[in-house]
Design a protein around this motif. Structure first.
Motif, PDB file in Angstrom:
ATOM      1  N   SER B 114      27.262  15.523  41.323  1.00 39.78           N
ATOM      2  CA  SER B 114      26.208  14.560  40.984  1.00 39.78           C
ATOM      3  C   SER B 114      25.024  15.268  40.334  1.00 39.78           C
ATOM      4  O   SER B 114      24.316  14.686  39.526  1.00 39.78           O
ATOM      5  CB  SER B 114      25.770  13.778  42.228  1.00 39.78           C
ATOM      6  N   ILE B 115      24.795  16.531  40.700  1.00 44.08           N
ATOM      7  CA  ILE B 115      23.681  17.260  40.098  1.00 44.08           C
ATOM      8  C   ILE B 115      24.047  17.752  38.707  1.00 44.08           C
ATOM      9  O   ILE B 115      23.240  17.711  37.787  1.00 44.08           O
ATOM     10  CB  ILE B 115      23.242  18.414  41.021  1.00 44.08           C
ATOM     11  N   LEU B 116      25.291  18.187  38.542  1.00 39.59           N
ATOM     12  CA  LEU B 116      25.721  18.674  37.221  1.00 39.59           C
ATOM     13  C   LEU B 116      26.025  17.528  36.267  1.00 39.59           C
ATOM     14  O   LEU B 116      26.088  17.704  35.061  1.00 39.59           O
ATOM     15  CB  LEU B 116      26.955  19.568  37.362  1.00 39.59           C
ATOM     16  N   ARG B 117      26.253  16.354  36.823  1.00 36.26           N
ATOM     17  CA  ARG B 117      26.659  15.188  36.026  1.00 36.26           C
ATOM     18  C   ARG B 117      27.839  15.533  35.131  1.00 36.26           C
ATOM     19  O   ARG B 117      27.811  15.308  33.919  1.00 36.26           O
ATOM     20  CB  ARG B 117      25.500  14.686  35.165  1.00 36.26           C
ATOM     21  N   ASN B 118      28.865  16.078  35.726  1.00 37.22           N
ATOM     22  CA  ASN B 118      30.040  16.468  34.933  1.00 37.22           C
ATOM     23  C   ASN B 118      30.936  15.254  34.641  1.00 37.22           C
ATOM     24  O   ASN B 118      30.659  14.133  35.067  1.00 37.22           O
ATOM     25  CB  ASN B 118      30.816  17.571  35.658  1.00 37.22           C
ATOM     26  N   GLN B 119      31.998  15.540  33.933  1.00 34.69           N
ATOM     27  CA  GLN B 119      32.961  14.518  33.509  1.00 34.69           C
ATOM     28  C   GLN B 119      33.401  13.630  34.682  1.00 34.69           C
ATOM     29  O   GLN B 119      33.368  12.415  34.612  1.00 34.69           O
ATOM     30  CB  GLN B 119      34.176  15.244  32.918  1.00 34.69           C
ATOM     31  N   ARG B 120      33.809  14.307  35.762  1.00 33.17           N
ATOM     32  CA  ARG B 120      34.340  13.616  36.923  1.00 33.17           C
ATOM     33  C   ARG B 120      33.314  12.617  37.464  1.00 33.17           C
ATOM     34  O   ARG B 120      33.626  11.474  37.762  1.00 33.17           O
ATOM     35  CB  ARG B 120      34.645  14.680  37.967  1.00 33.17           C
ATOM     36  N   TYR B 121      32.064  13.107  37.590  1.00 29.43           N
ATOM     37  CA  TYR B 121      30.982  12.258  38.084  1.00 29.43           C
ATOM     38  C   TYR B 121      30.799  11.052  37.182  1.00 29.43           C
ATOM     39  O   TYR B 121      30.743   9.909  37.648  1.00 29.43           O
ATOM     40  CB  TYR B 121      29.686  13.082  38.148  1.00 29.43           C
ATOM     41  N   ARG B 122      30.722  11.302  35.868  1.00 28.01           N
ATOM     42  CA  ARG B 122      30.448  10.204  34.936  1.00 28.01           C
ATOM     43  C   ARG B 122      31.560   9.167  34.947  1.00 28.01           C
ATOM     44  O   ARG B 122      31.309   7.970  34.951  1.00 28.01           O
ATOM     45  CB  ARG B 122      30.235  10.754  33.527  1.00 28.01           C
ATOM     46  N   GLU B 123      32.809   9.648  34.997  1.00 30.25           N
ATOM     47  CA  GLU B 123      33.944   8.707  35.028  1.00 30.25           C
ATOM     48  C   GLU B 123      33.885   7.827  36.270  1.00 30.25           C
ATOM     49  O   GLU B 123      34.009   6.607  36.185  1.00 30.25           O
ATOM     50  CB  GLU B 123      35.265   9.479  35.007  1.00 30.25           C
ATOM     51  N   GLU B 124      33.690   8.487  37.423  1.00 36.03           N
ATOM     52  CA  GLU B 124      33.669   7.714  38.668  1.00 36.03           C
ATOM     53  C   GLU B 124      32.516   6.718  38.701  1.00 36.03           C
ATOM     54  O   GLU B 124      32.688   5.575  39.097  1.00 36.03           O
ATOM     55  CB  GLU B 124      33.570   8.651  39.878  1.00 36.03           C
ATOM     56  N   GLU B 125      31.333   7.165  38.282  1.00 34.29           N
ATOM     57  CA  GLU B 125      30.172   6.279  38.282  1.00 34.29           C
ATOM     58  C   GLU B 125      30.417   5.071  37.379  1.00 34.29           C
ATOM     59  O   GLU B 125      30.069   3.942  37.725  1.00 34.29           O
ATOM     60  CB  GLU B 125      28.921   7.018  37.795  1.00 34.29           C
TER      61      GLU B 125
END
Lengths: 347, 255
Positions: B114-125
């Protein structure tokens, strides 16, 4: 979507403050003011996570600051400076420059582990009772340090000046200010990104209704541990930076409930649950302390009075729970906005 | 095997026996009502099943697993969601956030993501937001998405609460007095809504309600409790004519 200019603004600020200090355009007094501003921003934004977003009442933030301050400065003095207790420096002075941030991180980690002292009780108690626990932890830390003779006990710990001087001898730059600036940006980034993620919004759900949060599948214990450890760890970072201030000493008396109160005042002045509010109030409060310096002790009459007036006329703080970009939508051009993307998705 | 099976559930609050030897078999797809006078222990039973209280005795089997001892968020993640007797939305948060947060058990990214806002985070959000908006659209609530929950009209808040419960992707939905405080028109709509979500989401529903109109119209089976004891069980018609139920509700003199 327009490209946000925020990174550019931050870079510009960095260049102005650090460059200005390097070239001595800002004298030592102003450098000190900038340093305290940065440290106060870290403290305020991190405490806002607990007191603002999570709605708990932590009044022991200075305790965690102390843990970070002592752990970091013991490390740097032991490693990079000649000291009566720790003997000659373990590593050559040149290493101090790259390893200084590592010492800061270790101090922050130590403080976040100390944060478990309030995170775990928070599973069972909250509100006033948890506030008393945070108070107790503040005292425990302070008394523990006072009773450790090898780090100076109540007289305090010195030697950080030599570390900073050694660093400046290797390469002359306002190192402390540089790391304070970076630490401040990282703190803001971490807290902002965490609380705007769905995971981190669990923190606000706990504030609004903890039982509903748990029953709606939020693992409240995990969220609390994350929030407390994050907040306390960042307080430790602020402490580590503070320990290396030009005064060159720290003592347990600096990290009392009075210091915690000061941070709380900044949080409540800025607005609970508003990061930009915290930043504004930390800057404003630091400046106010300096402006009122000629008053001497009387500034501690004037400042609380201002606080009383503020609470009467604007009890939610400067920004309430809003961000600057909510109040002035035009600023979105600079900040960019996640809310904008929601709005697009719902159209 | 029933989807939700409650065996001998008993709960004491200090010296007060709130629930005594409560049993229930809830088959997949059923709509069952739970009624009883005020203080009979209805909400306590919901609290025991969802893990808010730990039962003094008894077992709650769901999908072949005993739920007693699990924490509420774990039970919800397994597929039992509920609404509350008094609305318990997160008032200061937006309606969209209210529904998004209820996806918590399916968030796989961690703090660092959530802090890095990586690919995985963005997809899930993105997925969470999309699904939350879809859910809101089912009830025509998407117009409120950015509104603070506390600013919604009462009826809409009730609907958001149901939406939020559905966001946890339940198989069993426990509704605790969903019609409380509603006017007759709103109650009519609520009944339609319950039937609709039952079909659309393939839900098993267990409902506590005081409005006899709701209970008698939509439930296939009703359980009646009083002072923590089960006093009757049966179809709406059977319950309406059961002398023990009439006694519990109206007092003995009514006979």
């Amino acid at each position: 979507m327009r490209k946000p200019y925020l990174p550019l603004v931050v870079l510009l600020l960095f260049v102005v403050i650090i460059g200005g200090s390097w070239l001595r355009i800002f004298n030592e007094y102003w450098q000190l003011v900038f340093l305290f501003m940065g440290i106060n921003i870290i403290l305020t934004v991190s405490l806002n996570l607990i007191n603002g977003y999570m709605g708990e009442f932590s009044c022991g933030h200075a305790g965690f600051m102390a843990v970070g301050a002592y752990v970091t400065s013991i490390l740097t003095v032991w490693l990079f400076a000649e000291d009566k207790v720790f003997g000659p420096p373990v590593l050559p002075a040149a290493w101090a420059i790259p390893l200084f941030p590592v010492a800061l991180i270790i101090g922050a980690v130590a403080a976040s582990l100390a944060g478990l002292l309030i995170a775990i009780p928070s599973f069972r108690t909250r509100g006033d009772y948890l506030a008393i626990i945070t108070l107790a932890v503040n005292y425990i830390v302070k008394s523990a340090i006072e009773n450790m003779e090898f780090i100076g006990g109540p007289r305090g710990f010195v030697g950080m000046k030599r570390v900073m001087n050694n660093m400046a001898d290797v390469f002359n730059a306002p190192w402390l200010l540089i790391w304070t600036f970076i630490g401040m940006i990282i703190t803001i980034l971490i807290v902002h990104r965490f609380v705007s993620s769905t995971l981190g919004k669990g923190v606000e759900a706990i504030r609004e209704d903890e039982i509903a949060a748990e029953l709606m599948s939020v693992n409240t214990r995990r969220i609390k541990v994350i929030a407390f450890m994050l907040s306390c760890g960042l307080a430790g970072l602020a402490g580590g930076l503070f320990a290396h201030w030009p005064g060159g000493y720290i003592n347990p008396g600096t990290f009392t409930i009075l210091k915690s109160t000061e941070v709380m005042v900044m949080v409540y002045l800025g607005g609970m649950g508003s990061i930009s509010g915290s930043i504004i109030s930390a800057i404003g409060f630091t400046l106010l302390l300096e402006v009122l310096r000629p008053l001497g002790v009387f500034k501690w009459v004037v400042i609380p009075l201002l606080l009383v007036v503020m609470m009467l006329f604007r009890p939610t703080g400067i920004l309430g729970n809003k961000e600057l970009s909510d109040v002035f939508p035009r600023l979105r051009a600079i900040f960019g906005s996640e809310e904008e993307s929601y709005a697009l998705a719902s159209d | 095997m029933p989807l939700l099976q409650i065996k001998g559930l008993t709960h004491w609050f200090g010296g007060l026996r709130a629930v005594h030897n409560f049993n229930l078999d809830l088959e997949e797809g059923e709509l069952v009502g739970l009624i009883g006078p005020n203080g009979a222990g209805k909400t306590t039973i919901f609290n025991l099943v969802t893990g808010a209280y730990k039962p003094t005795k008894g077992e709650v089997w769901f999908n072949g697993e005993n739920l007693v001892g699990l924490r509420p968020h774990q039970i919800t993640a397994k597929g039992i969601a509920r609404t509350f007797q008094t609305i318990r939305l997160w008032n200061e948060l937006t309606v969209l956030d209210n529904v998004c947060i209820a996806h918590a058990s399916r968030i796989k990214y961690g703090l660092v993501d959530s802090i890095l806002r990586n690919q995985r985070y963005r997809e899930e959000e993105e997925q969470i937001k999309e699904r939350a908006l879809e859910l809101l659209a089912v009830f025509g609530l998407e117009k409120y998405a950015q509104e603070q929950a506390k600013n919604l009209p009462y009826g809409a808040q009730r609907q958001v609460e149901i939406t939020r419960a559905l966001a946890t992707e339940p198989r069993v939905l426990l509704l605790d007095e969903p019609a409380a405080g509603m006017n007759p028109g709103e109650i009519g709509e609520l009944m339609k809504l319950i039937q609709q979500i039952r079909q659309d989401f393939g839900l098993t529903i267990w409902i506590i309600e005081h409005q006899m109109r709701v209970i008698m119209n939509i439930c296939e089976r009703i359980k009646v409790i009083d002072f923590g004891e089960t006093i009757a069980e049966g179809t709406p018609v059977e319950i309406q004519n059961n002398p023990r139920v009439i006694e519990a509700y109206l007092g003995e003199e009514a006979f």
